[in-house]
Design a protein around this motif. Sequence first.
Motif, PDB file in Angstrom:
ATOM      1  N   MET A 252      31.511   5.390  27.944  1.00 31.96           N
ATOM      2  CA  MET A 252      31.760   4.432  28.780  1.00 31.96           C
ATOM      3  C   MET A 252      32.445   4.933  30.123  1.00 31.96           C
ATOM      4  SD  MET A 252      32.654   1.239  26.591  1.00 31.96           S
ATOM      5  CE  MET A 252      32.335  -0.196  27.843  1.00 31.96           C
TER       6      MET A 252
ATOM      7  N   GLU B  64      31.754   3.685  23.352  1.00 29.28           N
ATOM      8  CA  GLU B  64      31.544   2.091  23.204  1.00 29.28           C
ATOM      9  C   GLU B  64      32.430   1.739  21.949  1.00 29.28           C
ATOM     10  OE1 GLU B  64      27.536   1.573  22.413  1.00 29.28           O
ATOM     11  OE2 GLU B  64      26.970   1.559  24.594  1.00 29.28           O
ATOM     12  N   LYS B  65      33.163   0.547  21.951  1.00 31.01           N
ATOM     13  CA  LYS B  65      33.938   0.150  21.042  1.00 31.01           C
ATOM     14  C   LYS B  65      35.237   0.796  20.563  1.00 31.01           C
ATOM     15  CE  LYS B  65      30.108  -2.525  19.271  1.00 31.01           C
ATOM     16  NZ  LYS B  65      29.238  -2.931  17.960  1.00 31.01           N
TER      17      LYS B  65
ATOM     18  N   THR C 139      29.618  -0.150  32.586  1.00 29.45           N
ATOM     19  CA  THR C 139      30.855  -0.235  32.112  1.00 29.45           C
ATOM     20  C   THR C 139      31.595  -1.315  33.219  1.00 29.45           C
ATOM     21  OG1 THR C 139      31.111   1.947  31.279  1.00 29.45           O
ATOM     22  CG2 THR C 139      32.992   0.655  31.763  1.00 29.45           C
TER      23      THR C 139
ATOM     24  N   ASN D 147      34.039  -4.923  29.733  1.00 26.17           N
ATOM     25  CA  ASN D 147      33.591  -4.463  27.977  1.00 26.17           C
ATOM     26  C   ASN D 147      34.285  -3.003  27.823  1.00 26.17           C
ATOM     27  OD1 ASN D 147      32.483  -2.874  30.075  1.00 26.17           O
ATOM     28  ND2 ASN D 147      30.363  -3.082  28.895  1.00 26.17           N
TER      29      ASN D 147
END
Length: 599
Positions: free
Chosen positions: A8, A33-34, A71, A143
């Motif tokens: 991201m 991600e995450k 992103t 996010n």
Amino acid sequence: MGTYMSNMLQISNVSKRYGQQVVLDDASFCVGEKKKIAVVGRNGAGKSTLFNVITGQESADSGEVVVMGATRIGYLKQEDDFQSEDTVLSYLLRESDCEDWQCRKIASQFELKDEKLESLVTSLSGGYQMRVKLSLMLLKDPNLILLDEPTNYLDLSTMLLLEKFLINYRGAYLIISHDRRFIANTCQEVVEIDRGRANYFPNTLEMYFKYKKERQLADMKFNKKQEQKKEHLQKFIDRFGAKASKAAQAKSKAKAIEKIETVDIDEPLSNVRMRIANTKNDHGFVWRSEDLTIGYGEKEIARDISIDIEASSHIAVLGDNGQGKSTFLKTLAKAIEPVGGELRKQDKFKVAYYAQHVTADLDPSESVFKYLERSADHNCPDEEIYKLAANFLFTDDDLAKPISVLSGGEKSRLCLAGILLNHNDVLLLDEPTNHLDFETAEVLAHSLAQTNVTILFISHDRTFINILADRILEVKDETVRTFYGGFSDYVESLAGKETESKDGGGSFDSDDSAQDLRESEKEKEYRKFIFEEKKKVKRELGKIEKVLNKLKNEQDIITRQFAENPTVVDPELSKRLGEVEEEIKKVEDAWMEVSDRMK
């Protein structure tokens, strides 16, 4: 860093300096991600600067920040941008461009409801203002979230709420926080900003500390070997250096000493102590109150307060924001008068008060030393000022700096040092750990805990409270009363737990069952990381050994040629033999250095 997930954010070779001060030096890492990442480092290391570069508030001197197309970054900054006429709802509507119902829904997650939504933002406590900023950030549907000291001014119940939100958050985030327990509960990976570099570690903060400690021991072992090599060579020089027959060898040994390098080891703050002087006034009651009412003017905040504060006690003043914790400390400090009732204090006790926003009153043009000199007792010798400054981690170079160049944490330390130069009997500390990195906060807690100075403090930092507090005063339901139980009991009551405390002393760390459940998994991940690191070292050693074997084979071939043809003079071959032997020494040293990393 997690090739199985798309990136991201990519930080590549970012450098940033302010004048002669290098803050970021070729820093590189990426965020997938995450990913839930703690960004840690000492005060002034460059953590907030890194966030400012990522969000475009500052430009890097070199390097690149690449934000991928999908992103959406949400940034929780430390500074406020509230206008005087802003209510919570009007501020959220204006800044988010969202519908009324959306603003109300998100704000309700942080207990901003009903009359709170219509309140002026500037009239709210620091904790509620932080909730407003959190709500605005979430309304922008990010996010990837950047949180810069989100726990500052948050009460414990709101912090637990924020923790729960982050644990369940489906996006990625980077968090700067001085609260070690908060990081342990919310983050799974670490990026440490250390001397300008970004060091990534694919595991928890506790595992990172364990890894760093092992690496430091290995570095110390390596340095010891290097120093022994130097001593051995120096002994040869001292013994034979004056002899003409050994002069060339001694000169060669001196050059070899110059080439021997050691690893720079940054002393861990855990080994440091801020030495705080004891007081002679350590007996009796400092304050006694009966039916005390506190507030502002005719506005009552809390009433029916009947408590005694004994000398030498270390008391945590806890409770939700807006209940009157700061008002209580201000009343004790005589910053405001009691609204009613009786509050008696013994005159012999000298009291110092550290307020939440004390750093805002600093003169930015004043030097660190001048501030400390001005803050100290009359006739305080310079030697004592220098000593205390060193105890609070200010070097001689730091003393000449203007206050304007200090980080938030350094300013907090400066104000605390200034207060302690007054040799007070009692300290009233309102959020003393805000803007301090967790290492410095823990050093301060341990140092304060060792004194007989009376301390009443407000803090949301669970580690700090655990170390320092021997008693809890709870501000709740418009009064102040003693909370009978340990700190773990208090946290459990906030979290709505009904489990029985294991001990009356109440160590939060020992009772944090959710954390304990993850320990075995962390250990497995840590062992896996160490295994992978050792595999890398073995591969590196294999490459070095191939080079070494090749050089030694060449050395053997040349040596045999000389042995088989003793009468033949070959200057080129002799020169090459010398070069090979020099290369062998370098490669052997490299092998020793890398092999130390296996231990």
